[in-house]
Design a protein around this motif. Structure first.
Motif, PDB file in Angstrom:
ATOM      1  N   THR A  96       1.175  -0.866   0.174  1.00  0.00           N
ATOM      2  CA  THR A  96      -0.040   0.017   0.131  1.00  0.00           C
ATOM      3  C   THR A  96       0.786   1.220   0.373  1.00  0.00           C
ATOM      4  O   THR A  96       0.570   2.325  -0.729  1.00  0.00           O
ATOM      5  CB  THR A  96      -0.462  -0.285   0.644  1.00  0.00           C
ATOM      6  OG1 THR A  96      -1.993  -1.190   1.015  1.00  0.00           O
ATOM      7  CG2 THR A  96      -2.096   1.342   1.404  1.00  0.00           C
ATOM      8  N   LEU A  97       1.592   1.226   0.682  1.00  0.00           N
ATOM      9  CA  LEU A  97       2.899   2.277   0.824  1.00  0.00           C
ATOM     10  C   LEU A  97       3.533   2.761  -0.807  1.00  0.00           C
ATOM     11  O   LEU A  97       3.843   3.795  -1.256  1.00  0.00           O
ATOM     12  CB  LEU A  97       3.571   2.392   2.120  1.00  0.00           C
ATOM     13  CG  LEU A  97       3.660   2.425   3.250  1.00  0.00           C
ATOM     14  CD1 LEU A  97       4.416   1.781   4.346  1.00  0.00           C
ATOM     15  CD2 LEU A  97       2.713   4.281   3.878  1.00  0.00           C
ATOM     16  N   LEU A 141       1.867   1.971  -3.540  1.00  0.00           N
ATOM     17  CA  LEU A 141       1.793   2.333  -4.395  1.00  0.00           C
ATOM     18  C   LEU A 141       1.476   4.100  -3.962  1.00  0.00           C
ATOM     19  O   LEU A 141       1.361   4.690  -5.202  1.00  0.00           O
ATOM     20  CB  LEU A 141      -0.027   2.225  -3.619  1.00  0.00           C
ATOM     21  CG  LEU A 141      -0.849   0.658  -4.301  1.00  0.00           C
ATOM     22  CD1 LEU A 141      -2.329   0.307  -4.115  1.00  0.00           C
ATOM     23  CD2 LEU A 141      -0.601   0.982  -6.402  1.00  0.00           C
ATOM     24  N   GLY A 142       1.976   4.996  -3.207  1.00  0.00           N
ATOM     25  CA  GLY A 142       1.748   6.254  -3.048  1.00  0.00           C
ATOM     26  C   GLY A 142       2.421   6.636  -3.161  1.00  0.00           C
ATOM     27  O   GLY A 142       3.236   7.560  -2.792  1.00  0.00           O
ATOM     28  N   ARG A 143       3.723   5.918  -4.173  1.00  0.00           N
ATOM     29  CA  ARG A 143       4.960   6.413  -4.634  1.00  0.00           C
ATOM     30  C   ARG A 143       5.009   8.208  -5.007  1.00  0.00           C
ATOM     31  O   ARG A 143       5.812   8.951  -4.813  1.00  0.00           O
ATOM     32  CB  ARG A 143       5.246   5.838  -5.410  1.00  0.00           C
ATOM     33  CG  ARG A 143       6.588   6.387  -5.837  1.00  0.00           C
ATOM     34  CD  ARG A 143       7.966   5.918  -4.926  1.00  0.00           C
ATOM     35  NE  ARG A 143       9.674   5.940  -5.249  1.00  0.00           N
ATOM     36  CZ  ARG A 143       9.799   6.991  -4.216  1.00  0.00           C
ATOM     37  NH1 ARG A 143       9.123   7.934  -3.914  1.00  0.00           N
ATOM     38  NH2 ARG A 143      11.197   7.590  -4.585  1.00  0.00           N
ATOM     39  N   GLU A 144       3.625   8.524  -5.293  1.00  0.00           N
ATOM     40  CA  GLU A 144       4.004  10.020  -6.034  1.00  0.00           C
ATOM     41  C   GLU A 144       3.359  11.120  -5.710  1.00  0.00           C
ATOM     42  O   GLU A 144       3.692  11.771  -5.453  1.00  0.00           O
ATOM     43  CB  GLU A 144       3.465   9.845  -7.601  1.00  0.00           C
ATOM     44  CG  GLU A 144       4.014   9.590  -8.668  1.00  0.00           C
ATOM     45  CD  GLU A 144       4.921   9.717  -8.693  1.00  0.00           C
ATOM     46  OE1 GLU A 144       6.230  11.097  -8.566  1.00  0.00           O
ATOM     47  OE2 GLU A 144       6.607   9.138  -8.704  1.00  0.00           O
ATOM     48  N   VAL A 145       2.318  10.040  -4.226  1.00  0.00           N
ATOM     49  CA  VAL A 145       1.410  10.764  -3.413  1.00  0.00           C
ATOM     50  C   VAL A 145       2.093  10.607  -1.912  1.00  0.00           C
ATOM     51  O   VAL A 145       1.996  12.695  -1.253  1.00  0.00           O
ATOM     52  CB  VAL A 145       0.216  10.573  -3.625  1.00  0.00           C
ATOM     53  CG1 VAL A 145       0.133  11.503  -2.392  1.00  0.00           C
ATOM     54  CG2 VAL A 145      -0.258  10.608  -4.651  1.00  0.00           C
ATOM     55  N   LEU A 146       2.898  10.395  -1.660  1.00  0.00           N
ATOM     56  CA  LEU A 146       3.530  10.794  -0.212  1.00  0.00           C
ATOM     57  C   LEU A 146       4.729  10.684  -0.287  1.00  0.00           C
ATOM     58  O   LEU A 146       5.438  10.463  -0.772  1.00  0.00           O
ATOM     59  CB  LEU A 146       2.927   9.309   0.476  1.00  0.00           C
ATOM     60  CG  LEU A 146       1.897   8.634   0.391  1.00  0.00           C
ATOM     61  CD1 LEU A 146       2.198   6.504   1.552  1.00  0.00           C
ATOM     62  CD2 LEU A 146       1.147   9.344   1.766  1.00  0.00           C
ATOM     63  N   THR A 158       7.714   6.089   1.551  1.00  0.00           N
ATOM     64  CA  THR A 158       7.507   5.203   0.337  1.00  0.00           C
ATOM     65  C   THR A 158       8.276   4.806   0.419  1.00  0.00           C
ATOM     66  O   THR A 158       9.004   3.515  -0.858  1.00  0.00           O
ATOM     67  CB  THR A 158       6.888   5.939  -1.039  1.00  0.00           C
ATOM     68  OG1 THR A 158       7.749   7.260  -1.066  1.00  0.00           O
ATOM     69  CG2 THR A 158       5.398   6.599  -0.732  1.00  0.00           C
TER      70      THR A 158
END
Length: 124
Positions: free
Chosen positions: A52-53, A55-60, A65
């Motif tokens: 899940t983390l 997945l957030g590569r560009e956001v978090l 990440t």
């Protein structure tokens, strides 16, 4: 037809969380004589959270990440190994600090090659 890596990570995270729920039910309902189920539960929780983390590569933020997600992958493997050793009754009686030392040194090493020297080849 090519499957997107984002789709694969999303499915992996979803299946991992479902597996975590199954392991939690097994841990609560099976007799305590079956060792290792609790460790397998934590292994699946760490694996699903890592997916899940990622997945957030560009956001978090990057520390979450990259460093935390990869540490969770490693922790997942450590707990899986520990659960397997408990399941076959092969755990040693002495409490060994080596898994903790290994994970902490990995976090330091991974952080250095993320923030001090941005070396993707060393992180892979």
């Amino acid at each position: 037809m090519m499957v997107s890596p984002v789709f694969l990570l999303a499915i992996s995270g979803l299946i991992g969380f479902v597996m975590s729920l199954v392991m939690l039910v097994l841990y609560r309902t099976y007799p305590r004589t079956i060792s290792g189920i609790r460790d397998w539960f934590w292994s699946s929780v760490f694996a699903a959270t890592a997916a899940t983390l990622l997945l957030g590569r560009e956001v978090l933020p990057d520390w979450l990440t990259i460093v935390v997600a990869n540490t969770f992958v490693l922790l997942s493997l450590v707990f899986l190994y520990q659960g397997l050793r408990r399941y076959i009754n092969a755990e040693s009686k002495a409490l060994t600090p080596w898994p903790t030392v290994f994970v902490l040194s990995y976090v330091v090493w991974f952080s250095v090659f993320t923030y001090v020297q941005d070396r993707v080849d060393m992180r892979i």
